[in-house]
Design a protein around this motif. Structure first.
Motif, PDB file in Angstrom:
ATOM      1  N   GLU A   1       0.830  -1.212   0.000  1.00 63.10           N
ATOM      2  CA  GLU A   1       0.000   0.000   0.000  1.00 63.10           C
ATOM      3  C   GLU A   1       0.860   1.256   0.000  1.00 63.10           C
ATOM      4  OE1 GLU A   1      -3.629   0.931   0.695  1.00 63.10           O
ATOM      5  OE2 GLU A   1      -3.688  -0.807  -0.641  1.00 63.10           O
TER       6      GLU A   1
ATOM      7  N   SER B   1     -10.182  -6.518 -10.893  1.00 61.82           N
ATOM      8  CA  SER B   1     -10.360  -5.073 -11.046  1.00 61.82           C
ATOM      9  C   SER B   1      -8.987  -4.412 -11.051  1.00 61.82           C
ATOM     10  CB  SER B   1     -11.203  -4.512  -9.897  1.00 61.82           C
ATOM     11  OG  SER B   1     -10.495  -4.618  -8.681  1.00 61.82           O
ATOM     12  N   ALA B   2      -8.955  -3.188 -11.540  1.00 65.19           N
ATOM     13  CA  ALA B   2      -7.684  -2.460 -11.578  1.00 65.19           C
ATOM     14  C   ALA B   2      -7.987  -0.983 -11.429  1.00 65.19           C
ATOM     15  CB  ALA B   2      -6.973  -2.708 -12.896  1.00 65.19           C
ATOM     16  N   ASP B   3      -7.028  -0.235 -10.933  1.00 66.38           N
ATOM     17  CA  ASP B   3      -7.305   1.198 -10.832  1.00 66.38           C
ATOM     18  C   ASP B   3      -6.751   1.948 -12.050  1.00 66.38           C
ATOM     19  OD1 ASP B   3      -4.634   1.606 -10.328  1.00 66.38           O
ATOM     20  OD2 ASP B   3      -4.868   2.302  -8.275  1.00 66.38           O
TER      21      ASP B   3
ATOM     22  N   PRO C   1      -7.536  11.073  -5.199  1.00 67.69           N
ATOM     23  CA  PRO C   1      -8.578  10.406  -5.989  1.00 67.69           C
ATOM     24  C   PRO C   1      -8.118   9.028  -6.465  1.00 67.69           C
ATOM     25  CG  PRO C   1      -7.568  12.175  -7.260  1.00 67.69           C
ATOM     26  CD  PRO C   1      -7.006  12.258  -5.877  1.00 67.69           C
TER      27      PRO C   1
ATOM     28  N   ARG D   1       3.260   3.471  -7.066  1.00 67.31           N
ATOM     29  CA  ARG D   1       4.179   3.442  -8.218  1.00 67.31           C
ATOM     30  C   ARG D   1       3.634   2.644  -9.399  1.00 67.31           C
ATOM     31  NH1 ARG D   1       7.316   4.298  -3.785  1.00 67.31           N
ATOM     32  NH2 ARG D   1       9.191   5.525  -4.172  1.00 67.31           N
ATOM     33  N   THR D   2       2.836   1.641  -9.123  1.00 68.63           N
ATOM     34  CA  THR D   2       2.360   0.789 -10.221  1.00 68.63           C
ATOM     35  C   THR D   2       0.858   0.862 -10.428  1.00 68.63           C
ATOM     36  OG1 THR D   2       2.012  -1.069  -8.730  1.00 68.63           O
ATOM     37  CG2 THR D   2       4.170  -0.942  -9.790  1.00 68.63           C
ATOM     38  N   GLY D   3       0.163   1.408  -9.445  1.00 71.29           N
ATOM     39  CA  GLY D   3      -1.292   1.351  -9.487  1.00 71.29           C
ATOM     40  C   GLY D   3      -1.730   0.058  -8.824  1.00 71.29           C
ATOM     41  N   TYR D   4      -3.037  -0.042  -8.582  1.00 73.91           N
ATOM     42  CA  TYR D   4      -3.544  -1.226  -7.876  1.00 73.91           C
ATOM     43  C   TYR D   4      -4.244  -2.163  -8.842  1.00 73.91           C
ATOM     44  CZ  TYR D   4      -6.416  -4.099  -4.862  1.00 73.91           C
ATOM     45  OH  TYR D   4      -7.017  -5.174  -4.268  1.00 73.91           O
ATOM     46  N   VAL D   5      -3.966  -3.455  -8.655  1.00 80.07           N
ATOM     47  CA  VAL D   5      -4.685  -4.451  -9.453  1.00 80.07           C
ATOM     48  C   VAL D   5      -5.058  -5.617  -8.553  1.00 80.07           C
ATOM     49  CG1 VAL D   5      -2.539  -5.570 -10.244  1.00 80.07           C
ATOM     50  CG2 VAL D   5      -4.643  -5.874 -11.536  1.00 80.07           C
ATOM     51  N   GLU D   6      -6.278  -6.085  -8.738  1.00 83.49           N
ATOM     52  CA  GLU D   6      -6.692  -7.283  -8.010  1.00 83.49           C
ATOM     53  C   GLU D   6      -6.668  -8.422  -9.023  1.00 83.49           C
ATOM     54  OE1 GLU D   6     -10.575  -6.983  -6.247  1.00 83.49           O
ATOM     55  OE2 GLU D   6     -10.501  -9.089  -5.634  1.00 83.49           O
TER      56      GLU D   6
ATOM     57  N   TRP E   1      -6.883  18.093 -14.309  1.00 80.47           N
ATOM     58  CA  TRP E   1      -6.571  17.793 -15.710  1.00 80.47           C
ATOM     59  C   TRP E   1      -6.903  18.994 -16.599  1.00 80.47           C
ATOM     60  CZ3 TRP E   1      -3.927  15.036 -18.920  1.00 80.47           C
ATOM     61  CH2 TRP E   1      -4.309  14.941 -20.253  1.00 80.47           C
TER      62      TRP E   1
ATOM     63  N   LYS F   1      -0.386   2.728 -16.708  1.00 75.86           N
ATOM     64  CA  LYS F   1       0.958   2.145 -16.787  1.00 75.86           C
ATOM     65  C   LYS F   1       0.993   0.992 -17.790  1.00 75.86           C
ATOM     66  CE  LYS F   1       4.217   3.439 -13.749  1.00 75.86           C
ATOM     67  NZ  LYS F   1       5.641   3.197 -13.758  1.00 75.86           N
TER      68      LYS F   1
ATOM     69  N   HIS G   1      11.023   3.207 -10.291  1.00 78.04           N
ATOM     70  CA  HIS G   1       9.591   3.476 -10.477  1.00 78.04           C
ATOM     71  C   HIS G   1       9.175   4.680  -9.629  1.00 78.04           C
ATOM     72  CE1 HIS G   1       9.924  -0.619 -11.935  1.00 78.04           C
ATOM     73  NE2 HIS G   1       8.741  -0.495 -12.501  1.00 78.04           N
TER      74      HIS G   1
ATOM     75  N   ILE H   1       3.520   7.871  -8.955  1.00 76.28           N
ATOM     76  CA  ILE H   1       2.604   8.565  -9.870  1.00 76.28           C
ATOM     77  C   ILE H   1       1.300   8.792  -9.115  1.00 76.28           C
ATOM     78  CG2 ILE H   1       3.442   7.999 -12.176  1.00 76.28           C
ATOM     79  CD1 ILE H   1       1.761   5.464 -12.075  1.00 76.28           C
ATOM     80  N   GLN H   2       0.622   9.826  -9.504  1.00 71.70           N
ATOM     81  CA  GLN H   2      -0.597  10.134  -8.768  1.00 71.70           C
ATOM     82  C   GLN H   2      -1.744  10.398  -9.711  1.00 71.70           C
ATOM     83  OE1 GLN H   2       0.110  12.842  -5.465  1.00 71.70           O
ATOM     84  NE2 GLN H   2      -2.009  13.533  -5.712  1.00 71.70           N
ATOM     85  N   GLU H   3      -2.862   9.827  -9.370  1.00 71.02           N
ATOM     86  CA  GLU H   3      -4.048  10.066 -10.189  1.00 71.02           C
ATOM     87  C   GLU H   3      -4.511  11.496  -9.954  1.00 71.02           C
ATOM     88  OE1 GLU H   3      -8.545   8.447 -10.378  1.00 71.02           O
ATOM     89  OE2 GLU H   3      -7.007   6.952  -9.987  1.00 71.02           O
ATOM     90  N   ILE H   4      -4.945  12.135 -11.014  1.00 67.69           N
ATOM     91  CA  ILE H   4      -5.428  13.497 -10.848  1.00 67.69           C
ATOM     92  C   ILE H   4      -6.922  13.537 -11.136  1.00 67.69           C
ATOM     93  CG2 ILE H   4      -3.255  14.686 -11.340  1.00 67.69           C
ATOM     94  CD1 ILE H   4      -4.125  14.948 -14.220  1.00 67.69           C
ATOM     95  N   ASP H   5      -7.596  14.481 -10.544  1.00 67.97           N
ATOM     96  CA  ASP H   5      -9.027  14.557 -10.835  1.00 67.97           C
ATOM     97  C   ASP H   5      -9.266  15.456 -12.051  1.00 67.97           C
ATOM     98  OD1 ASP H   5      -8.925  17.138  -9.844  1.00 67.97           O
ATOM     99  OD2 ASP H   5      -9.428  16.489  -7.816  1.00 67.97           O
ATOM    100  N   GLU H   6     -10.524  15.482 -12.497  1.00 66.03           N
ATOM    101  CA  GLU H   6     -10.818  16.183 -13.747  1.00 66.03           C
ATOM    102  C   GLU H   6     -10.481  17.673 -13.714  1.00 66.03           C
ATOM    103  OE1 GLU H   6     -14.707  14.575 -14.313  1.00 66.03           O
ATOM    104  OE2 GLU H   6     -13.667  12.724 -14.816  1.00 66.03           O
TER     105      GLU H   6
ATOM    106  N   LEU I   1      -4.448   4.223 -12.429  1.00 65.93           N
ATOM    107  CA  LEU I   1      -2.988   4.298 -12.586  1.00 65.93           C
ATOM    108  C   LEU I   1      -2.428   3.026 -13.189  1.00 65.93           C
ATOM    109  CD1 LEU I   1      -1.699   5.973  -9.299  1.00 65.93           C
ATOM    110  CD2 LEU I   1      -2.015   7.000 -11.536  1.00 65.93           C
ATOM    111  N   PHE I   2      -2.957   1.908 -12.727  1.00 64.06           N
ATOM    112  CA  PHE I   2      -2.481   0.621 -13.227  1.00 64.06           C
ATOM    113  C   PHE I   2      -2.725   0.519 -14.728  1.00 64.06           C
ATOM    114  CE2 PHE I   2      -3.151  -3.795 -14.398  1.00 64.06           C
ATOM    115  CZ  PHE I   2      -1.994  -4.379 -13.923  1.00 64.06           C
TER     116      PHE I   2
END
Lengths: 232, 113
Positions: A83, B44-46, B85, A89-94, A226, B52, A215, A218-223, B48-49
């Motif tokens: 977490e 599922s994935a977010d 976010p 750095r990579t984003g989340y994936v399940e 953007w 990338k 790596h 990186i950060q997600e940005i909101d609209e 950012l993933f």
């Protein structure tokens, strides 16, 4: 002329379709996702810690309490590391959950077949039923074969042949320990787990350090960000 | 066919042309196809993933995500995690079926070729 133009147009169109088809090679995509998820070295570190504590517990039963605590806490610790350091750095994936019955069944079948084969080979080599000392002595090789099985499974999952080097290393160390033979047969097994644990931990840590430097976060940005041109 | 005539019917019959209409237009776009393929192999994935993995930019991914969401192929959950976010995407059942249908069409087309 008409036919030629048609033919070239068709070639381009088919080439485009082939490119599209390559994009949906789900097996390759799945392997790449698994490969990427193992780049951080966390799996190796987790395995290293487990082996290290297993060897300590095996060498000294007083460590059993620590082992139980480790087993309880390790998942939580790894989750926190992922977490805090990996997901930004990579984003989340399940990942897709596998059928536990199939996986556990496969592991037990492999365990049983390899155990039986080794027992048979030792029986042939000794000309009699192997003693408990002989069996203990060859446990490192057995564990090496277990690692090879696990790495072969991971090779299929990730598509990376490099991972098999761990299997080769585990078998080589196991064979050396078994052939060398220790004063107490139990020592061979304890030292084997200790060495493998340290190896996994060191490699995992190096991979983790390298992952953090290569790596960036990186950060997600909101609209709104953007639209304002803040793409950092 | 007349000896001196030069009609179009004198050309040999061109081979069958792959029918593009058979493809789902929403998916038959490289960026969206890539997104669908990635979401197909995970739970599922977010955002950012996916950025990338697919190499798409924020704006690109965002607009394609909206198209796929409007088509009912993906679900998008937006939330804030640690005050940042976070957008989680996953394939819907209809998206899964559409993607499988697309792959099937593609397979058939290559067999016909």
């Amino acid at each position: 002329m008409y036919y030629k133009v048609f033919k070239y147009y068709k070639v381009i169109y088919v080439a485009q379709l082939i490119r599209m088809d390559e994009k949906i090679d789900v097996k390759k995509i799945q392997q790449k996702i698994h490969r990427d998820s193992m780049r951080d070295g966390v799996t190796e570190m987790l395995l290293g810690v487990l082996l290290l504590f297993s060897s300590l517990m095996y060498g000294n039963p007083g460590f059993t309490v620590f082992y139980v605590f480790t087993m309880i806490l390790i998942n939580k610790a790894m989750h926190c590391i992922r977490e805090r350091y990996i997901h930004p750095r990579t984003g989340y994936v399940e990942l897709k959950r596998e059928e536990p019955k199939t996986t556990v069944g496969g592991i037990f079948l492999y365990f049983f077949v390899v155990g039986l084969l080794m027992y048979f080979v030792l029986y042939l080599a000794e000309g009699a039923l192997p003693s408990s000392d002989t069996l203990y002595r060859w446990i490192p090789t057995f564990l090496g074969l277990m690692f090879l099985g696990a790495m072969t499974y991971l090779r299929e999952k990730t598509g990376s042949t490099r991972i098999l080097a761990w299997g080769g290393y585990a078998i080589a160390v196991g064979l050396i320990f078994s052939i060398y033979g220790f004063a107490s047969p139990k020592d061979g097994m304890t030292l084997y787990m200790l060495l493998m644990g340290i190896s996994f931990l060191v490699v995992g840590f190096i991979k983790f350090r390298s992952f953090l430097t290569t790596h960036p976060v990186i950060q997600e940005i909101d609209e709104q960000q953007w639209e304002a041109g803040d793409t950092a | 066919m007349g000896s001196g005539g030069h009609s179009i019917t004198s050309h040999p019959e061109p081979p069958a042309f792959p029918d593009a209409k058979a493809f789902d237009k929403t998916i038959h776009e490289p960026a969206r196809l890539l997104m669908m393929a990635h979401l197909y192999v995970v739970e599922s994935a977010d955002f950012l993933f996916l950025m990338k993995q697919t190499g798409l930019t924020f704006g690109n991914l965002s607009s394609h995500m909206t198209r796929l969401e409007e088509a009912g192929y993906i679900t998008v959950d937006k939330e804030f995690r640690d005050k940042k976010p976070n957008t989680r995407l996953s394939l819907t059942e209809s998206g899964r079926r559409a993607f499988e249908g697309y792959r099937e069409n593609m397979k058939q087309l290559f067999e016909e070729l």
